[in-house]
Enzyme design. Structure first.
Site, PDB file in Angstrom:
ATOM      1  N   LYS A 150       1.163  72.546  -1.212  1.00  0.00           N
ATOM      2  CA  LYS A 150       1.173  74.053  -0.747  1.00  0.00           C
ATOM      3  C   LYS A 150      -0.015  74.085  -0.144  1.00  0.00           C
ATOM      4  O   LYS A 150      -1.160  73.176  -0.148  1.00  0.00           O
ATOM      5  CB  LYS A 150       1.305  74.799  -1.933  1.00  0.00           C
ATOM      6  CG  LYS A 150      -0.142  74.770  -2.946  1.00  0.00           C
ATOM      7  CD  LYS A 150      -1.329  75.605  -2.479  1.00  0.00           C
ATOM      8  CE  LYS A 150      -2.513  75.590  -3.334  1.00  0.00           C
ATOM      9  NZ  LYS A 150      -4.077  75.504  -2.691  1.00  0.00           N
TER      10      LYS A 150
ATOM     11  N   PRO B 274      -2.456  63.881  -0.659  1.00  0.00           N
ATOM     12  CA  PRO B 274      -3.897  63.552  -0.903  1.00  0.00           C
ATOM     13  C   PRO B 274      -4.423  64.215  -2.126  1.00  0.00           C
ATOM     14  O   PRO B 274      -3.960  65.358  -2.158  1.00  0.00           O
ATOM     15  CB  PRO B 274      -4.625  64.028   0.476  1.00  0.00           C
ATOM     16  CG  PRO B 274      -3.730  64.844   1.351  1.00  0.00           C
ATOM     17  CD  PRO B 274      -2.422  64.486   0.932  1.00  0.00           C
TER      18      PRO B 274
ATOM     19  N   ALA C  62      -6.952  65.718  -4.802  1.00  0.00           N
ATOM     20  CA  ALA C  62      -8.062  66.610  -4.802  1.00  0.00           C
ATOM     21  C   ALA C  62      -8.474  67.219  -3.395  1.00  0.00           C
ATOM     22  O   ALA C  62      -9.489  66.985  -2.778  1.00  0.00           O
ATOM     23  CB  ALA C  62      -9.283  66.006  -5.244  1.00  0.00           C
TER      24      ALA C  62
ATOM     25  N   GLY D  62      -7.091  70.400  -2.275  1.00  0.00           N
ATOM     26  CA  GLY D  62      -6.612  71.823  -2.143  1.00  0.00           C
ATOM     27  C   GLY D  62      -5.413  72.163  -1.699  1.00  0.00           C
ATOM     28  O   GLY D  62      -4.975  73.149  -1.135  1.00  0.00           O
TER      29      GLY D  62
ATOM     30  N   ALA E  77      -2.722  71.422  -4.128  1.00  0.00           N
ATOM     31  CA  ALA E  77      -1.934  71.613  -5.289  1.00  0.00           C
ATOM     32  C   ALA E  77      -1.287  70.365  -5.656  1.00  0.00           C
ATOM     33  O   ALA E  77      -0.036  70.514  -6.309  1.00  0.00           O
ATOM     34  CB  ALA E  77      -1.171  72.814  -5.337  1.00  0.00           C
ATOM     35  N   GLY E  78      -1.411  69.196  -5.278  1.00  0.00           N
ATOM     36  CA  GLY E  78      -0.523  67.815  -5.656  1.00  0.00           C
ATOM     37  C   GLY E  78      -0.403  67.643  -7.015  1.00  0.00           C
ATOM     38  O   GLY E  78       0.638  67.715  -7.590  1.00  0.00           O
TER      39      GLY E  78
ATOM     40  N   ASP F  32      -2.341  77.550 -10.309  1.00  0.00           N
ATOM     41  CA  ASP F  32      -1.333  77.513  -9.027  1.00  0.00           C
ATOM     42  C   ASP F  32       0.054  76.846  -9.701  1.00  0.00           C
ATOM     43  O   ASP F  32       0.878  76.384  -8.832  1.00  0.00           O
ATOM     44  CB  ASP F  32      -1.742  76.950  -7.998  1.00  0.00           C
ATOM     45  CG  ASP F  32      -2.659  75.748  -8.146  1.00  0.00           C
ATOM     46  OD1 ASP F  32      -2.691  75.324  -8.977  1.00  0.00           O
ATOM     47  OD2 ASP F  32      -3.396  75.328  -6.872  1.00  0.00           O
TER      48      ASP F  32
HETATM   49  O1  C5P Z   1      -6.633  77.118 -12.871  1.00  0.00           O
HETATM   50  P1  C5P Z   1      -7.097  76.015 -12.335  1.00  0.00           P
HETATM   51  O2  C5P Z   1      -7.475  74.972 -13.265  1.00  0.00           O
HETATM   52  O3  C5P Z   1      -6.502  75.695 -10.929  1.00  0.00           O
HETATM   53  O4  C5P Z   1      -8.776  76.655 -11.940  1.00  0.00           O
HETATM   54  C1  C5P Z   1      -9.739  75.504 -11.327  1.00  0.00           C
HETATM   55  C2  C5P Z   1     -11.124  76.458 -11.505  1.00  0.00           C
HETATM   56  O5  C5P Z   1     -10.935  77.139 -10.421  1.00  0.00           O
HETATM   57  C3  C5P Z   1     -11.141  77.305 -12.636  1.00  0.00           C
HETATM   58  O6  C5P Z   1     -11.829  76.537 -13.734  1.00  0.00           O
HETATM   59  C4  C5P Z   1     -12.080  78.509 -12.352  1.00  0.00           C
HETATM   60  O7  C5P Z   1     -13.534  77.784 -12.060  1.00  0.00           O
HETATM   61  C5  C5P Z   1     -11.792  78.503 -10.711  1.00  0.00           C
HETATM   62  N1  C5P Z   1     -10.655  79.561 -10.375  1.00  0.00           N
HETATM   63  C6  C5P Z   1     -10.920  80.946 -10.570  1.00  0.00           C
HETATM   64  N2  C5P Z   1     -10.216  81.852 -10.372  1.00  0.00           N
HETATM   65  C7  C5P Z   1      -8.923  81.770  -9.948  1.00  0.00           C
HETATM   66  C8  C5P Z   1      -8.443  80.191  -9.927  1.00  0.00           C
HETATM   67  C9  C5P Z   1      -9.373  79.247 -10.200  1.00  0.00           C
HETATM   68  O8  C5P Z   1     -12.378  81.304 -10.892  1.00  0.00           O
HETATM   69  N3  C5P Z   1      -8.077  82.545  -9.960  1.00  0.00           N
END
Ligand code: C5P
Length: 326
Positions: free
Chosen positions: A11, A99, A101, A103, A105-106, A141
């Protein structure tokens, strides 16, 4: 148990507005997710009784319980212990094309694919809502990855408002292979620099969500989905990613890549999620290929990788036997 092979698409975020803080420590967002054709293939098969195993040959992907695909299988085995016992263990194999890490969402998509694959393989008949609730336990996500297409998301990113799917837009994706950005770092830094502007009351939060919902980006995407190509040039001025405000000053290489792509792409360029990948939009495959060639000659660094791909209106889908895997 029947085996399933599923496409798990990447995405991009066409819009990412950080609206405020949440009591759970995450951020309240208004974001527009868009699935693209670039996809991993996730194979889900029955394995040794009681054992979950993940195999992926790509560098940087852990073959252990920290992999979101593993965590998705562990969550399903906890919630549906009878099916887990009846069908044996779970063997997961990931053909990585997205790829890592980046951004894009793989990893979240792979987790979503395992939820969908086990629902099918174990004959559970879960609803889309039930799958999305499980997905929300894995990451912000992952629910979007279950659903796919073009979606306005609020909350942590898990409250989904699907829009009509857009698919006739191309893009060039670019990423420095050796560059990584920590998502928690990006959000934490954003809070420390721009937290003073956060919406503080429920009324202010609701107002910002509803402004995004009825805003010009959603309207332009809806026109595009209805076949009105005259909305395409609007995208350039409507792309928004608040995380660029902290990631670009910290990583001049990403800032320069974005500037080069933005100068070449009539429809604009932007970083996806917390980066480091950058995308440039194009109205045709030919235009995307031209942008890629020009960017490659301006930035001949072998560490920089490019992909030409396209918006996709679908989420996780089983790969049909007759369908070429691309
Ligand atoms: O939910 P996910 O593991 O993808 O989030 C990774 C990190 O990104 C979280 O630990 C948080 O620090 C940050 N995050 C956030 N607010 C969101 C999504 C992610 O602060 N809505």
């Amino acid at each position: 148990m029947k085996s399933y092979s599923l496409r798990s698409p990447a995405k991009i975020n066409l819009y990412l507005e950080i609206v405020g803080d949440r009591p759970d420590g995450f951020h309240e967002l208004a974001t527009i997710f868009q699935s693209i054709d670039l996809a991993d293939i996730v194979h889900v098969r029955s394995g040794l009784q009681g054992v979950i195993r993940v195999e992926c040959e790509a560098a940087g992907v852990p073959n252990d319980p920290t992999n979101l695909a593993y965590r998705a299988a562990a969550l399903m085995s906890e919630r549906f212990p009878e099916a887990f016992a009846k069908f044996g263990g779970v063997d997961i194999e990931i053909d990585k094309r997205i790829p890592v890490a980046a951004g894009l969402a793989g990893g979240s998509g792979n987790g979503a694919a395992v939820l969908v694959g086990l629902d099918l393989a174990w004959g559970l008949g879960l609803t889309q809502g039930e799958l999305q609730d499980l997905a929300a336990e894995l990451g912000s996500d992952v629910p979007f990855c279950v659903c796919g297409g073009t979606v306005l998301a609020t909350g942590r990113g898990e409250v989904l408002d699907p829009l009509a799917g857009v698919d006739q837009v191309w893009l060039v994706l670019a990423k420095y292979r050796s560059l990584g950005v920590s998502t928690p770092w990006a959000y934490k830094t954003y809070r420390s620099q721009f937290g003073a502007d956060y919406a503080r009351t429920s009324e202010a939060l609701a107002a910002r969500h509803s402004a995004a919902r009825s805003g010009p980006m959603v309207r332009s995407l809806q026109s595009l989905a209805a076949g009105d190509r005259s909305a395409l040039p609007n995208l350039r001025s409507l792309l928004r990613n608040d995380l660029e405000r902290v990631v670009l000053p910290e990583h001049p290489q990403i800032a320069h890549l974005r500037e080069v792509l933005d100068g070449l792409a009539p429809l604009g360029a932007m970083m996806s999620g917390s980066g480091p990948s950058v995308f440039a939009l194009a109205e045709s495959e030919a235009q995307a290929t031209e942008i890629q060639a020009a960017a490659r000659s301006t930035l001949p660094d072998p560490d920089l990788e490019f992909w030409v791909t396209k918006f996709n209106a679908a989420g996780i889908r089983p790969v049909e036997a007759s369908q070429p895997i691309a």
